[in-house]
Design an enzyme around this catalytic site. Structure first.
Site, PDB file in Angstrom:
ATOM      1  N   ILE A 101      -0.566  -7.452   8.689  1.00  0.00           N
ATOM      2  CA  ILE A 101      -0.256  -8.873   8.816  1.00  0.00           C
ATOM      3  C   ILE A 101      -0.953  -9.836   8.849  1.00  0.00           C
ATOM      4  O   ILE A 101      -2.138 -10.375   8.078  1.00  0.00           O
ATOM      5  CB  ILE A 101       1.150  -9.238   9.077  1.00  0.00           C
ATOM      6  CG1 ILE A 101       1.632 -10.272   8.069  1.00  0.00           C
ATOM      7  CG2 ILE A 101       1.161  -9.798  10.092  1.00  0.00           C
ATOM      8  CD1 ILE A 101       2.925 -11.060   8.064  1.00  0.00           C
ATOM      9  N   GLU A 146      -4.967  -6.492   2.415  1.00  0.00           N
ATOM     10  CA  GLU A 146      -3.596  -7.493   2.857  1.00  0.00           C
ATOM     11  C   GLU A 146      -3.708  -8.769   2.458  1.00  0.00           C
ATOM     12  O   GLU A 146      -2.565  -9.441   2.058  1.00  0.00           O
ATOM     13  CB  GLU A 146      -3.136  -7.332   4.480  1.00  0.00           C
ATOM     14  CG  GLU A 146      -2.928  -6.216   4.690  1.00  0.00           C
ATOM     15  CD  GLU A 146      -3.908  -4.962   4.779  1.00  0.00           C
ATOM     16  OE1 GLU A 146      -4.634  -4.730   4.545  1.00  0.00           O
ATOM     17  OE2 GLU A 146      -3.140  -3.249   5.256  1.00  0.00           O
ATOM     18  N   GLU A 164       0.949  -1.019  -0.011  1.00  0.00           N
ATOM     19  CA  GLU A 164       0.431  -0.050   0.121  1.00  0.00           C
ATOM     20  C   GLU A 164       0.792   1.184   0.277  1.00  0.00           C
ATOM     21  O   GLU A 164       1.807   1.437   1.425  1.00  0.00           O
ATOM     22  CB  GLU A 164      -0.776  -0.103   1.038  1.00  0.00           C
ATOM     23  CG  GLU A 164      -2.104  -0.828   1.109  1.00  0.00           C
ATOM     24  CD  GLU A 164      -2.178  -1.418   2.883  1.00  0.00           C
ATOM     25  OE1 GLU A 164      -2.305  -0.691   3.879  1.00  0.00           O
ATOM     26  OE2 GLU A 164      -3.357  -2.296   2.746  1.00  0.00           O
ATOM     27  N   HIS A 175       0.007  -0.326  16.206  1.00  0.00           N
ATOM     28  CA  HIS A 175       1.131   0.050  14.586  1.00  0.00           C
ATOM     29  C   HIS A 175       2.819   0.104  15.639  1.00  0.00           C
ATOM     30  O   HIS A 175       3.797   0.738  15.967  1.00  0.00           O
ATOM     31  CB  HIS A 175       0.252   1.225  14.797  1.00  0.00           C
ATOM     32  CG  HIS A 175       0.155   1.868  13.594  1.00  0.00           C
ATOM     33  ND1 HIS A 175      -1.212   1.600  14.596  1.00  0.00           N
ATOM     34  CD2 HIS A 175       0.009   2.644  12.500  1.00  0.00           C
ATOM     35  CE1 HIS A 175      -2.297   2.455  13.544  1.00  0.00           C
ATOM     36  NE2 HIS A 175      -1.479   2.562  11.990  1.00  0.00           N
ATOM     37  N   ASP A 177       1.582  -4.790  12.168  1.00  0.00           N
ATOM     38  CA  ASP A 177       0.280  -5.245  12.775  1.00  0.00           C
ATOM     39  C   ASP A 177      -0.863  -6.072  11.623  1.00  0.00           C
ATOM     40  O   ASP A 177      -1.588  -6.391  11.726  1.00  0.00           O
ATOM     41  CB  ASP A 177       0.281  -3.820  12.867  1.00  0.00           C
ATOM     42  CG  ASP A 177       1.074  -3.647  14.416  1.00  0.00           C
ATOM     43  OD1 ASP A 177       0.911  -3.454  15.039  1.00  0.00           O
ATOM     44  OD2 ASP A 177       1.870  -2.644  13.935  1.00  0.00           O
ATOM     45  N   GLN A 230       1.898  -2.192   5.520  1.00  0.00           N
ATOM     46  CA  GLN A 230       2.485  -0.420   5.984  1.00  0.00           C
ATOM     47  C   GLN A 230       2.735  -0.930   7.395  1.00  0.00           C
ATOM     48  O   GLN A 230       3.648   0.230   7.594  1.00  0.00           O
ATOM     49  CB  GLN A 230       1.075   0.214   6.111  1.00  0.00           C
ATOM     50  CG  GLN A 230       1.132   1.422   5.375  1.00  0.00           C
ATOM     51  CD  GLN A 230       0.428   2.560   4.825  1.00  0.00           C
ATOM     52  OE1 GLN A 230      -0.737   2.771   5.533  1.00  0.00           O
ATOM     53  NE2 GLN A 230       0.631   2.416   3.545  1.00  0.00           N
ATOM     54  N   PHE A 231       2.394  -1.612   8.795  1.00  0.00           N
ATOM     55  CA  PHE A 231       2.532  -1.371   9.212  1.00  0.00           C
ATOM     56  C   PHE A 231       2.726  -3.185   9.575  1.00  0.00           C
ATOM     57  O   PHE A 231       1.467  -3.491   9.436  1.00  0.00           O
ATOM     58  CB  PHE A 231       2.031  -0.569  10.141  1.00  0.00           C
ATOM     59  CG  PHE A 231       2.269   0.527  10.776  1.00  0.00           C
ATOM     60  CD1 PHE A 231       3.220   1.437  11.499  1.00  0.00           C
ATOM     61  CD2 PHE A 231       1.635   1.595   9.611  1.00  0.00           C
ATOM     62  CE1 PHE A 231       3.130   2.565  11.667  1.00  0.00           C
ATOM     63  CE2 PHE A 231       1.565   2.700   9.555  1.00  0.00           C
ATOM     64  CZ  PHE A 231       2.564   3.689  11.187  1.00  0.00           C
TER      65      PHE A 231
HETATM   66  C1  LIG Z   1      -5.997  -3.483   7.284  1.00  0.00           C
HETATM   67  C2  LIG Z   1      -5.286  -1.805   7.034  1.00  0.00           C
HETATM   68  N1  LIG Z   1      -3.888  -2.281   6.191  1.00  0.00           N
HETATM   69  C3  LIG Z   1      -3.738  -1.181   5.746  1.00  0.00           C
HETATM   70  C4  LIG Z   1      -4.082   0.378   7.136  1.00  0.00           C
HETATM   71  C5  LIG Z   1      -3.532   1.455   7.615  1.00  0.00           C
HETATM   72  N2  LIG Z   1      -3.901   2.615   6.908  1.00  0.00           N
HETATM   73  C6  LIG Z   1      -4.596   3.407   7.956  1.00  0.00           C
HETATM   74  S1  LIG Z   1      -5.664   4.337   7.152  1.00  0.00           S
HETATM   75  C7  LIG Z   1      -5.830   4.105   5.556  1.00  0.00           C
HETATM   76  C8  LIG Z   1      -6.476   4.815   4.473  1.00  0.00           C
HETATM   77  C9  LIG Z   1      -7.468   4.775   4.535  1.00  0.00           C
HETATM   78  O1  LIG Z   1      -7.931   5.404   3.445  1.00  0.00           O
HETATM   79  P1  LIG Z   1      -9.750   4.815   3.025  1.00  0.00           P
HETATM   80  O2  LIG Z   1     -10.575   4.524   3.632  1.00  0.00           O
HETATM   81  O3  LIG Z   1      -9.974   5.855   1.857  1.00  0.00           O
HETATM   82  O4  LIG Z   1     -10.335   6.108   4.347  1.00  0.00           O
HETATM   83  P2  LIG Z   1      -9.611   8.224   4.579  1.00  0.00           P
HETATM   84  O5  LIG Z   1      -8.949   7.755   5.452  1.00  0.00           O
HETATM   85  O6  LIG Z   1      -9.291   8.245   2.882  1.00  0.00           O
HETATM   86  O7  LIG Z   1     -10.756   8.606   4.897  1.00  0.00           O
HETATM   87  C10 LIG Z   1      -4.565   2.901   5.413  1.00  0.00           C
HETATM   88  C11 LIG Z   1      -4.000   2.678   4.388  1.00  0.00           C
HETATM   89  C12 LIG Z   1      -5.360  -0.283   8.339  1.00  0.00           C
HETATM   90  N3  LIG Z   1      -4.911   0.777   8.897  1.00  0.00           N
HETATM   91  N4  LIG Z   1      -5.060  -1.492   8.135  1.00  0.00           N
END
Ligand SMILES: Cc1ncc(C[n+]2csc(CCOP(=O)(O)OP(=O)(O)O)c2C)c(N)n1
Ligand SMILES: Cc1ncc(C[n+]2csc(CCOP(=O)(O)OP(=O)(O)O)c2C)c(N)n1
Ligand SMILES: [Mg+2]
Ligand SMILES: [Mg+2]
Lengths: 358, 361, 358, 361
Positions: free
Chosen positions: D121, D94, D63, D161, D119, D116-117
């Protein structure tokens, strides 16, 4: 039928010639014969664990795999098979002998007895065997077709799923990945009314699985899964689109699981009439009838194919039955490349826990 | 807050809807009240049934648990008795319905989730370890969720219908893990798990489900077996053997052999609850015998024997007269062929060999 | 605005009276003021870890939560909030003081410093705080609304997701579960162009997230997420349908994330003009302008709300800053009900590993 | 089979498409060739970059790893150099992209997946443990997949995280787990992991990423650090301390204190690879010192210390002069507040206390 354009004789239906049509029939008959023979082996005690059949669904696997570029050198199209697509496995080049050896856990089998039923791969023939957790193979096939695209290989991947599998997050993530990357991927949902005992209405609110395609921005088509030619044509179009860079297509094949989920399921949750109704729609019977009616083949030609299929399965089954189980000690091999897992220290000639070290 | 489940769902979601609590009890949960011995599986069914009757907050979710009664028929007939809002046939989505169970627990219900095979708990690993296990700590309230299902090898189930899952969760603070070995314990522990306010993973060995020799007559009155307490299966003075699940029975066989052929007296502890571990029972015994063998069906590296060895080092090292040893499955996926699987699994003769080694040490 | 029918005065728009419209404005202004104040605290070093804003998206949370039956006794509707719905949290009854305490990890905060940002629950107020793994909360809210249905409570659950979250298997499984069980569930997808740095086209092939609804057989609606009244109306309809047993609705709210994913994201992947374009569409500015233009409120009334919001946040921020961090030893508490996790043996007054036992 | 990645994808999927291998190297992967010291993070970036140049089969998925360069900017600029078919920005899924990596590995490629973290996984737990780890054994061929990402606490990241993920996978035969502690090792181990035919989980502690005191000048020539071999960080004769990751540095501090203040000589082993464990190095050292302390940042129960204790019992019990002990995080989720997190994590003073206890034993 790797290239319809090269087929001999006139086009009879779906742009196919007589030999093609006979081949379709042959592989449906072979699938049925192999599974029939397997059932006997189960009753004889040769098969341990679950036995899963594609009875009444043979047209889906055979019709769809027939639309692929089938090769045996690892450069053709690929399928992610399931227990409901025995015919597709054979059409891709897998053999009843391999199939029996695997089900009988023989040392000669494709996984040397490590895995069960259709859980085996043969990448040269384009066979990607599944694991049990549903949805995984859609993800894996997404990755395979990603590579086809990344490396410019003109190959297509086809993954089968059941209606129930579409509820899994794994399927969702795999299909979405393939859709976004525009992978050369064809997803076939075998909608056979049940997932184990669970009817479709407890799996999804959709009337047709083509509705799922709308969630991924991909093409879709619903076909009569018990009409081998309709399945073939829809898959051929989807494969052509995929090969041309047009991305993913979801095909819903409407069919019916005429037996229980596995041999141990007595299907008590199903009204008897429902099964009878679908017996009348048997894909092999229907295709046979049509071939004869349309004059594409003689009854006797089809009878000969039936007999040949049964004889082949009989011979291969007898052979597989005679073959040995894997040696027990093989259990420690190939957990890692080049590392041998330690033998339990209690089984060393002079047992000492120090022998437990890797 | 107290809840009453409403009438069966409307027809458009549930053709299976059945009148609530009007249909007779399923036959397999009536054995104890009829004074008959029950199998391990029937003990579990009785626990579920009785808890659902006792507490209207308890309900079940899982694949094919309704009309079909579950892959192993544990809940056969339950849907006719309790209706389709308390016996929920789910879509194939272990993460989804486990997450939904967590939501229901937030609202004060006590969901019991069935994994068709415990191998399929893995898609729910995220929601169990990150959401369910941490809820109390994060200040989001208790999580009285039980996740139960069949585990274990020896049934020619291959790599995905044979796993033991305890070590996938043993490292997650906030979870409890239970793994019974007898019908009595299975029933009492499952009741305790359902009444417990913490999330519990409850493992049921398929090989025990219908084993005729395990059948036993259970008390007719309500009872629980407390979580976190090991059971002394056999008293002994020479070696402590700590085990659980199917291996309890192999260990008893091995201990009898040692007693009979070698005159060595083996004390056996059945852990019953793996998390939290009953340190006290283990230390008590090791302090008396000075020798410890841990036997588990699960694979060797990273198995529970390690944690036990560490704790004995921490708490009873001075009492050890020999190294702590273990017997476990080999480090591999579970193979399908009988020859391979039998080799893969720890057998009684392995336990005998290990006990003899320790006895002579 | 729990019951529009009881509002004083004439209906001005969307069946709302003046006090309702002022309340909508007030909560958008409060969300912005609280986040502005938080940013200052971050720069002052009071906030550790990520700071996430809803700048430019305030209309989604506020407009939608306004359509709910909001109560503070645990019998009302519920939301699964996100960092992009600060206004909804406040509208449900969460306070800026709680919000600051949580972000500052104060012992007085809703999780006593155990969790970060909006990761906190208050079930009496209908607040279901998230965990980080995306998609989980859709599953959990599916279960909450399942209980509403099972037990005949006339309550509705609303879960927010971002565009990116819709790619997760967790979201798919949760939404499908709610759809099949016809739970009283409203799913709002805040489509704000990016998931962290990932543009929507790398997340899905869909042009509109309403396409996803087709995959679950549920209702859907796409709204201008920067128009608080449009969000309100669409949610009101969806909530009414859910409460009437009509099942799940997916609402796509089209909006824009005007800042980086979190404070540490410099947003280099975004063209400057795109941000400027959306600054002009600011939901608070637009609503203010409209209120004045239509004569629903005087500039001075709105100014007063702005000032009040800022003053309240200032006061609460100062208070939170003064409050203490949690005691270190609390770290061992409440891992289990009634069990205390052992203190590290190396920190016992007389260190001995035996003290490590539970 | 050999592969050439085709030209950048067509516009309708990828507006990010960039010419392949025409853009200069990103600055942060050029330090070693310029003779400058690199951080832990830069060492990882160099390993990835160099392996992608060396072997056209290597590609990355994750990501925000493309234009953004990943949450920690490890792959910044890579997409300009390698194009968007070798640097794949994935949907948030993931499990999906890890499964896709498995498919790519079947086809002969060598995918490197970024979490990305780490966690996150956990949603991929199923596909990693059931599919990827078992592929070779099931006869489906090797699985040269690397899954890497940031782990570890101390950054006020809260429960999601900050996790260490080794024990989620340590019990899965077929996986390898690597957890480096220095830039040199990080680069050499990551290269070895990418070239390895088995699947590797590769953990990178966030607290090490940019730690200025760890910067070091690396060899300009290609090198690998073999998997499965521990590193002797410090020689010693009185106590063996086995550790890895961030705790290597705390342990070194503690050992210096012991040397300086108590005259106790502590030998430190950095495991580097957690699975398979380097039994030989551990036993060698324990046989010399007779005392063992295991230090890990991960939580206590079910941590790797247990497996090590068990193996030392099996292989070197007679050499022990004291119980094997451990220092670890407390059994809880990772709390957010600084006070709580510092209490949660093992600190240098804990290591000092434990070493003193062992020295006096
Ligand atoms: C399963 C998972 N993978 C990766 C992340 C890391 N992460 C946190 S917010 C985010 C982006 C979220 O995007 P969106 O759903 O469009 O929400 P927005 O922040 O745009 O409101 C990511 C990749 C996570 N929290 N959970
Ligand atoms: C993740 C997961 N959960 C549960 C199972 C158990 N299981 C095996 S097949 C099956 C039903 C599958 O139904 P469907 O997808 O419709 O395929 P069909 O058998 O009808 O072809 C179930 C529940 C599984 N294999 N994987
Ligand atoms: Mg089906
Ligand atoms: Mg977004």
């Amino acid at each position: 039928m790797n290239d319809p354009a090269r087929a001999d004789g006139p086009r009879l239906a779906a742009d196919l010639g007589k030999s093609d049509l006979l081949e379709l029939y042959e592989y449906m008959a072979l699938a049925r014969a192999a599974e029939d023979r397997l059932e006997i082996m189960l009753k004889q005690g040769h098969v341990k664990g679950g036995l899963y059949r594609s009875l009444g669904q043979e047209a889906v696997g055979v019709g769809s795999a027939f639309a692929l570029d089938r090769r045996v050198d690892g450069t053709g199209d690929m399928i992610a098979q399931t227990v409901r697509t025995t015919g597709a496995i054979f059409l891709m080049g897998g053999t009843p002998l391999q199939y029996f050896r695997q089900y009988l856990a023989r040392s000669t089998g494709p996984t040397r007895g490590r895995e069960a039923n259709v859980h085996w791969c043969d990448f040269r023939k384009g066979l990607l065997g599944p694991v049990s957790p549903l949805g995984t193979m859609t993800q894996v096939m997404a990755g395979i077709t990603l590579v086809f695209k990344q490396t410019g290989q003109p190959r297509v991947g086809l993954a089968y799923a059941g209606d129930g599998q579409t509820s899994t997050g794994a399927w969702h993530e795999g299909l979405n990945f393939a859709a976004v990357r525009r992978c050369p991927f064809v997803a076939i949902v075998q909608s056979n009314k049940y997932a184990f005992s669970t009817p479709i209405r407890l799996q999804t609110r959709l009337a047709s699985f083509t509705g799922k395609a709308a969630g991924y921005g991909i093409e879709s088509r619903s076909v009569d899964g018990n009409d081998v030619l309709e399945v073939f044509e829809a898959t051929r179009d989807a494969v052509a689109r995929a090969r041309d860079g047009g991305g993913v297509t979801l095909i819903e094949a409407r069919t019916y699981r005429r037996l229980g989920h596995a041999q141990h399921d007595a299907q008590e949750y199903v009204p008897r009439e429902e099964i009878e109704e679908w017996e009348r729609k048997d894909p092999i019977g229907r295709f046979r009838e049509r071939m004869v009616r349309e004059g594409w083949a003689l009854e006797s030609e089809l009878d000969a194919l039936d007999v040949a299929a049964r004889e082949r399965c009989e011979k291969d089954a007898e052979r597989a039955i005679q073959e040995p189980a894997p040696d027990a000690e093989e259990a420690v091999q190939r957990v890692y490349e080049g590392l041998i897992t330690s033998v339990p220290w209690t089984r060393l000639p002079e047992p000492t826990p120090r022998g437990a070290a890797i | 807050m107290s809840f009453n489940f409403s009438a069966p769902a409307t027809e458009d979601t549930e053709a299976d809807s059945a009148p609530v609590v009007t249909i007779d009890k399923p036959e397999h949960v009536t054995k104890t009240e009829r004074g008959e011995p029950v199998t391990f599986l029937e003990a579990i069914a009785e626990a579920l049934f009785e808890e659902m009757v006792r507490d209207g907050h308890v309900f079940l979710l899982g694949e094919d648990i309704g009309v079909y009664g579950g892959a192993f028929k544990v809940t056969k007939g339950f849907i006719d008795h309790f209706g389709s809002e308390r016996i929920i046939d789910t879509p194939i989505s272990e993460a989804g319905f486990t997450g939904a169970a967590a939501g229901a627990a937030h609202m004060g219900l006590r969901p019991v989730v069935e994994m068709q095979f415990m191998d399929f708990i893995s898609p729910a690993y995220d929601v169990i370890t990150n959401y369910i296990a941490t809820s109390l700590y994060r200040g989001s309230g208790p999580m009285p969720v039980v996740i139960r299902g069949p585990v274990g090898g020896g049934n020619r189930g291959g790599p995905f219908h044979s796993q033991n899952v305890e070590m996938a969760f043993f490292h997650t603070p906030g979870l409890k893990i239970v793994y019974p070995s007898t019908p009595y314990d299975a029933k009492g522990l499952l009741k305790a798990a359902i009444r417990d306010d913490d999330p519990v993973i409850f493992e049921e060995h398929k090989g025990l489900y219908r084993a005729p020799q395990l059948r036993e007559v259970l008390p007719t009155e309500d009872y629980v077996v407390p979580l976190g307490k090991a059971r002394q299966v056999r008293e002994g003075s020479d070696i402590t053997l700590v085990t659980y699940g199917m291996m309890v029975h192999r260990s008893v066989e091995a201990a009898s052999t040692l007693q009979g052929e070698d005159g060595v007296s083996v004390e056996i502890l059945d852990l019953r609850t793996l998390l939290p571990l009953d340190d006290e029972a283990i230390m008590d015994s090791v302090r008396r015998t000075g020798r410890l063998l841990v036997v588990h069906e699960d694979t060797r590296t990273g198995g529970i024997a390690g944690e036990i060895a560490m704790r004995v080092n921490e708490q009873a090292f001075e009492f050890l007269d020999a190294p702590i040893l273990r017997v476990a499955a080999i480090d591999a996926p579970v193979p399908y062929a009988g020859t391979l699987e039998d080799y893969f699994l720890p057998q009684t003769h392995d336990v005998v060999t290990a006990l003899r080694y320790l006895a002579r040490y």
